[in-house]
Design a protein around this motif. Structure first.
Motif, PDB file in Angstrom:
ATOM      1  N   THR A 115       0.579  -2.370  11.205  1.00  0.00           N
ATOM      2  CA  THR A 115       0.102  -1.118  11.816  1.00  0.00           C
ATOM      3  C   THR A 115      -0.787  -1.398  13.021  1.00  0.00           C
ATOM      4  OG1 THR A 115       0.179  -0.068   9.643  1.00  0.00           O
ATOM      5  CG2 THR A 115      -1.042   1.095  11.363  1.00  0.00           C
ATOM      6  N   ARG A 116      -1.587  -2.471  12.939  1.00  0.00           N
ATOM      7  CA  ARG A 116      -2.469  -2.806  14.062  1.00  0.00           C
ATOM      8  C   ARG A 116      -1.649  -3.156  15.312  1.00  0.00           C
ATOM      9  NH1 ARG A 116      -6.973  -6.627  10.784  1.00  0.00           N
ATOM     10  NH2 ARG A 116      -7.079  -5.251   8.965  1.00  0.00           N
ATOM     11  N   VAL A 117      -0.586  -3.910  15.082  1.00  0.00           N
ATOM     12  CA  VAL A 117       0.256  -4.319  16.215  1.00  0.00           C
ATOM     13  C   VAL A 117       1.052  -3.127  16.750  1.00  0.00           C
ATOM     14  CG1 VAL A 117       2.198  -5.785  16.881  1.00  0.00           C
ATOM     15  CG2 VAL A 117       0.360  -6.718  15.454  1.00  0.00           C
ATOM     16  N   ALA A 176       7.399   5.839   7.734  1.00  0.00           N
ATOM     17  CA  ALA A 176       8.849   6.073   7.639  1.00  0.00           C
ATOM     18  C   ALA A 176       9.538   4.894   6.958  1.00  0.00           C
ATOM     19  CB  ALA A 176       9.439   6.305   9.031  1.00  0.00           C
ATOM     20  N   VAL A 177       9.094   3.674   7.290  1.00  0.00           N
ATOM     21  CA  VAL A 177       9.671   2.481   6.637  1.00  0.00           C
ATOM     22  C   VAL A 177       9.394   2.525   5.142  1.00  0.00           C
ATOM     23  CG1 VAL A 177       9.450  -0.024   6.371  1.00  0.00           C
ATOM     24  CG2 VAL A 177       9.541   0.999   8.666  1.00  0.00           C
ATOM     25  N   ASN A 178       8.174   2.862   4.801  1.00  0.00           N
ATOM     26  CA  ASN A 178       7.735   2.719   3.416  1.00  0.00           C
ATOM     27  C   ASN A 178       8.141   3.882   2.509  1.00  0.00           C
ATOM     28  OD1 ASN A 178       6.302   0.138   3.114  1.00  0.00           O
ATOM     29  ND2 ASN A 178       5.189   0.916   4.895  1.00  0.00           N
ATOM     30  N   THR A 179       8.672   4.918   3.111  1.00  0.00           N
ATOM     31  CA  THR A 179       9.136   6.042   2.282  1.00  0.00           C
ATOM     32  C   THR A 179      10.660   6.212   2.374  1.00  0.00           C
ATOM     33  OG1 THR A 179       8.580   7.522   4.128  1.00  0.00           O
ATOM     34  CG2 THR A 179       6.960   7.313   2.364  1.00  0.00           C
ATOM     35  N   SER A 180      11.289   5.275   3.071  1.00  0.00           N
ATOM     36  CA  SER A 180      12.758   5.347   3.168  1.00  0.00           C
ATOM     37  C   SER A 180      13.385   4.762   1.904  1.00  0.00           C
ATOM     38  CB  SER A 180      13.245   4.567   4.388  1.00  0.00           C
ATOM     39  OG  SER A 180      12.974   3.197   4.178  1.00  0.00           O
ATOM     40  N   GLU A 181      14.648   5.066   1.732  1.00  0.00           N
ATOM     41  CA  GLU A 181      15.386   4.432   0.642  1.00  0.00           C
ATOM     42  C   GLU A 181      15.544   2.952   0.932  1.00  0.00           C
ATOM     43  OE1 GLU A 181      17.037   5.824  -2.154  1.00  0.00           O
ATOM     44  OE2 GLU A 181      15.945   7.682  -1.725  1.00  0.00           O
ATOM     45  N   LEU A 182      15.314   2.108  -0.068  1.00  0.00           N
ATOM     46  CA  LEU A 182      15.597   0.679   0.108  1.00  0.00           C
ATOM     47  C   LEU A 182      17.102   0.469   0.085  1.00  0.00           C
ATOM     48  CD1 LEU A 182      13.061  -1.372  -2.033  1.00  0.00           C
ATOM     49  CD2 LEU A 182      13.354  -1.408   0.435  1.00  0.00           C
ATOM     50  N   PRO A 183      17.609  -0.404   0.939  1.00  0.00           N
ATOM     51  CA  PRO A 183      19.046  -0.691   0.880  1.00  0.00           C
ATOM     52  C   PRO A 183      19.391  -1.310  -0.469  1.00  0.00           C
ATOM     53  CG  PRO A 183      17.902  -2.283   2.287  1.00  0.00           C
ATOM     54  CD  PRO A 183      16.894  -1.231   1.911  1.00  0.00           C
ATOM     55  N   THR A 184      20.504  -0.943  -0.990  1.00  0.00           N
ATOM     56  CA  THR A 184      20.925  -1.562  -2.250  1.00  0.00           C
ATOM     57  C   THR A 184      21.666  -2.856  -1.939  1.00  0.00           C
ATOM     58  OG1 THR A 184      22.834  -0.137  -2.191  1.00  0.00           O
ATOM     59  CG2 THR A 184      21.023   0.556  -3.610  1.00  0.00           C
ATOM     60  N   ALA A 185      21.525  -3.796  -2.841  1.00  0.00           N
ATOM     61  CA  ALA A 185      22.071  -5.141  -2.572  1.00  0.00           C
ATOM     62  C   ALA A 185      23.596  -5.115  -2.640  1.00  0.00           C
ATOM     63  CB  ALA A 185      21.512  -6.131  -3.572  1.00  0.00           C
ATOM     64  N   ARG A 190      -6.074   9.325  17.689  1.00  0.00           N
ATOM     65  CA  ARG A 190      -5.396   8.948  18.934  1.00  0.00           C
ATOM     66  C   ARG A 190      -3.878   9.081  18.747  1.00  0.00           C
ATOM     67  NH1 ARG A 190      -8.668   6.386  22.634  1.00  0.00           N
ATOM     68  NH2 ARG A 190      -6.904   5.340  23.632  1.00  0.00           N
ATOM     69  N   PRO A 191      -3.215   9.665  19.715  1.00  0.00           N
ATOM     70  CA  PRO A 191      -1.753   9.817  19.578  1.00  0.00           C
ATOM     71  C   PRO A 191      -1.041   8.498  19.300  1.00  0.00           C
ATOM     72  CG  PRO A 191      -2.578  11.136  21.410  1.00  0.00           C
ATOM     73  CD  PRO A 191      -3.744  10.322  20.918  1.00  0.00           C
ATOM     74  N   ALA A 192      -1.504   7.410  19.903  1.00  0.00           N
ATOM     75  CA  ALA A 192      -0.842   6.117  19.678  1.00  0.00           C
ATOM     76  C   ALA A 192      -0.994   5.686  18.219  1.00  0.00           C
ATOM     77  CB  ALA A 192      -1.434   5.054  20.608  1.00  0.00           C
ATOM     78  N   TYR A 193      -2.185   5.907  17.636  1.00  0.00           N
ATOM     79  CA  TYR A 193      -2.358   5.563  16.227  1.00  0.00           C
ATOM     80  C   TYR A 193      -1.416   6.408  15.364  1.00  0.00           C
ATOM     81  CZ  TYR A 193      -4.027   4.804  11.571  1.00  0.00           C
ATOM     82  OH  TYR A 193      -4.056   4.490  10.233  1.00  0.00           O
ATOM     83  N   LYS A 194      -1.347   7.696  15.695  1.00  0.00           N
ATOM     84  CA  LYS A 194      -0.497   8.586  14.881  1.00  0.00           C
ATOM     85  C   LYS A 194       0.960   8.145  14.915  1.00  0.00           C
ATOM     86  CE  LYS A 194      -3.346  12.757  15.113  1.00  0.00           C
ATOM     87  NZ  LYS A 194      -3.429  14.125  15.635  1.00  0.00           N
ATOM     88  N   ARG A 195       1.409   7.728  16.084  1.00  0.00           N
ATOM     89  CA  ARG A 195       2.807   7.256  16.173  1.00  0.00           C
ATOM     90  C   ARG A 195       3.003   5.969  15.359  1.00  0.00           C
ATOM     91  NH1 ARG A 195       2.055   8.929  21.657  1.00  0.00           N
ATOM     92  NH2 ARG A 195       1.691   6.783  22.347  1.00  0.00           N
ATOM     93  N   ALA A 196       2.010   5.073  15.452  1.00  0.00           N
ATOM     94  CA  ALA A 196       2.107   3.815  14.699  1.00  0.00           C
ATOM     95  C   ALA A 196       2.111   4.089  13.196  1.00  0.00           C
ATOM     96  CB  ALA A 196       0.922   2.907  15.064  1.00  0.00           C
ATOM     97  N   PHE A 197       1.215   4.981  12.778  1.00  0.00           N
ATOM     98  CA  PHE A 197       1.131   5.309  11.354  1.00  0.00           C
ATOM     99  C   PHE A 197       2.444   5.930  10.868  1.00  0.00           C
ATOM    100  CE2 PHE A 197       0.228   7.845   7.658  1.00  0.00           C
ATOM    101  CZ  PHE A 197      -0.594   7.024   6.907  1.00  0.00           C
ATOM    102  N   ALA A 198       2.967   6.861  11.637  1.00  0.00           N
ATOM    103  CA  ALA A 198       4.215   7.530  11.247  1.00  0.00           C
ATOM    104  C   ALA A 198       5.366   6.525  11.147  1.00  0.00           C
ATOM    105  CB  ALA A 198       4.553   8.639  12.254  1.00  0.00           C
ATOM    106  N   ASP A 219       0.824  -1.222   0.000  1.00  0.00           N
ATOM    107  CA  ASP A 219       0.000   0.000   0.000  1.00  0.00           C
ATOM    108  C   ASP A 219       0.857   1.270   0.000  1.00  0.00           C
ATOM    109  OD1 ASP A 219       0.914   0.421   2.550  1.00  0.00           O
ATOM    110  OD2 ASP A 219      -1.051   0.434   3.495  1.00  0.00           O
ATOM    111  N   GLY A 220       2.161   1.117  -0.045  1.00  0.00           N
ATOM    112  CA  GLY A 220       3.041   2.278  -0.143  1.00  0.00           C
ATOM    113  C   GLY A 220       3.065   3.149   1.111  1.00  0.00           C
ATOM    114  N   GLY A 221       2.531   2.618   2.234  1.00  0.00           N
ATOM    115  CA  GLY A 221       2.603   3.399   3.474  1.00  0.00           C
ATOM    116  C   GLY A 221       1.277   3.995   3.917  1.00  0.00           C
ATOM    117  N   LYS A 222       0.163   3.485   3.362  1.00  0.00           N
ATOM    118  CA  LYS A 222      -1.156   3.995   3.781  1.00  0.00           C
ATOM    119  C   LYS A 222      -1.571   3.442   5.154  1.00  0.00           C
ATOM    120  CE  LYS A 222      -3.170   4.975  -0.766  1.00  0.00           C
ATOM    121  NZ  LYS A 222      -2.219   4.255  -1.669  1.00  0.00           N
ATOM    122  N   GLY A 223      -0.768   2.553   5.697  1.00  0.00           N
ATOM    123  CA  GLY A 223      -1.066   2.052   7.047  1.00  0.00           C
ATOM    124  C   GLY A 223      -1.996   0.859   7.047  1.00  0.00           C
TER     125      GLY A 223
END
Lengths: 217, 217
Positions: free
Chosen positions: B22-24, B208-217, B196-204, B13-17
């Motif tokens: 995200t639930r966990v 962050a994972v899904n918009t970071s640079e992928l490591p190159t092999a 909820r602040p907890a949801y916002k932190r989880a979403f963020a 989903d490219g980071g839509k949560g």
């Protein structure tokens, strides 16, 4: 205190044991807890008194003193948490058994529900038979993974647990499709569940309801 | 002991949560439990090391010392049972909150999964657009019942619980479809969850994972 569950006055499956009250009856039989049953008609299930118990107008429900529960999985878990016999004592093993309960209803059952929906609710649609192989393959993909995990063990994780009770119940919905027989270890697993005395008592109890004379108005 | 969860190296989903980690993450944030994340590629998810943790080759998993769990619902329940904040103290209210967890994954999510399947896996099939109204109506039927039960309450049964966490997470999958907006009280319910602040932190964290640079092999 004897709990009261609800069941169909007449199950759509005619007593094959696929209505979800069978899962709750089975759990109650495994732990040796007597229970009462209140039968509800399709009409009564959509009326306010039943909707107050079950927001989605379904069966089973579970009433015990002040407590009223709906959703089969949570009812089975409630029974398993309060009586010995359906969850291991070890905390980690207990958590893993609960994982299998959720896997039954959230990983294995959804593609099976889709198959049931296609066969029943969409059976008259022009696309249904062309579409069926896709639906069946999604079920098969999950069963292949489940069969790989089960291997030649009797149950999913150590002794029989509420996780097996739920998984066998979900897999039973596939019997008529023939898909289960493609996975001999899963077919044998389901047969082991059905051979348990508690399952047999639960099955017989729902069958008696569904083959009795309906009361005349 | 800091638990470790798994998440997609790159979520579909490219980071839509909407990926289930995200639930966990949300549950862990609600109870204030720090956690570590191990990212897994699509390829690694199907390999023996990951299948040993998750028999269906998915994320999330949860590892804490000797304990390894799969299935989002059971991971969230495990967290909720061991920390304050996600389940009521009263035993009956606690059982009802767990009913809502199962309702989320076994009553509300299956028709939503069917809709997602139709839109994604069957989007190129000739029947899909003719069939879509049936699929959407099955979702709508459930939402109508859920909306009737929620009424003008903030949460499904008293204070925010793991039942709400799971239900909001399941309903979020509908956002793109527009169906949620047909039920203003459910749309507001989901918005309360997201606020909820907890949801916002989880979403963020997942973003962050899904918009970071992928490591190159």
């Amino acid at each position: 205190m004897t709990p009261t569950i609800t069941a169909f006055e007449r199950s759509p499956d005619g007593g094959k044991g696929l209505a979800r009250d069978t899962r709750v009856r089975w759990a109650l039989e495994e732990v040796g807890q007597p229970y009462a049953v209140r039968l509800v008609s399709f009409q009564a299930m959509k009326e306010p008194a039943h909707l107050a118990l079950h927001p989605f107008g379904q069966i089973p429900t579970y009433e015990e003193g002040d407590l009223a529960l709906f959703e089969t999985g949570s009812i089975v878990l409630h029974i398993a948490e309060r009586h010995a016999g359906l969850l291991p004592d070890d905390a980690n093993a207990r958590a893993r058994a609960i994982s299998w309960m959720f896997a039954a209803v959230n990983t294995i059952e959804p593609p099976i529900l889709e198959l049931v929906t296609a066969r029943i609710l969409e059976s008259d649609k022009p696309w249904t038979w062309e579409r069926m192989p896709l639906v069946v393959d999604r079920v098969r993909d999950r069963l292949r993974q489940l069969a790989a995990r089960l291997g030649d063990a009797d149950w999913l994780d150590g002794k029989f647990s509420a996780g097996d009770l739920m998984m066998v119940s979900v897999l039973l919905r596939l019997r008529m499709s023939g898909i289960l027989d493609e996975f001999p270890n899963l077919a044998a697993y389901v047969a082991r569940g059905e051979a348990r005395p508690a399952y047999k008592r639960a099955f017989a109890a729902q069958l008696a309801v569904n083959t009795s004379e309906l009361p005349t108005a």
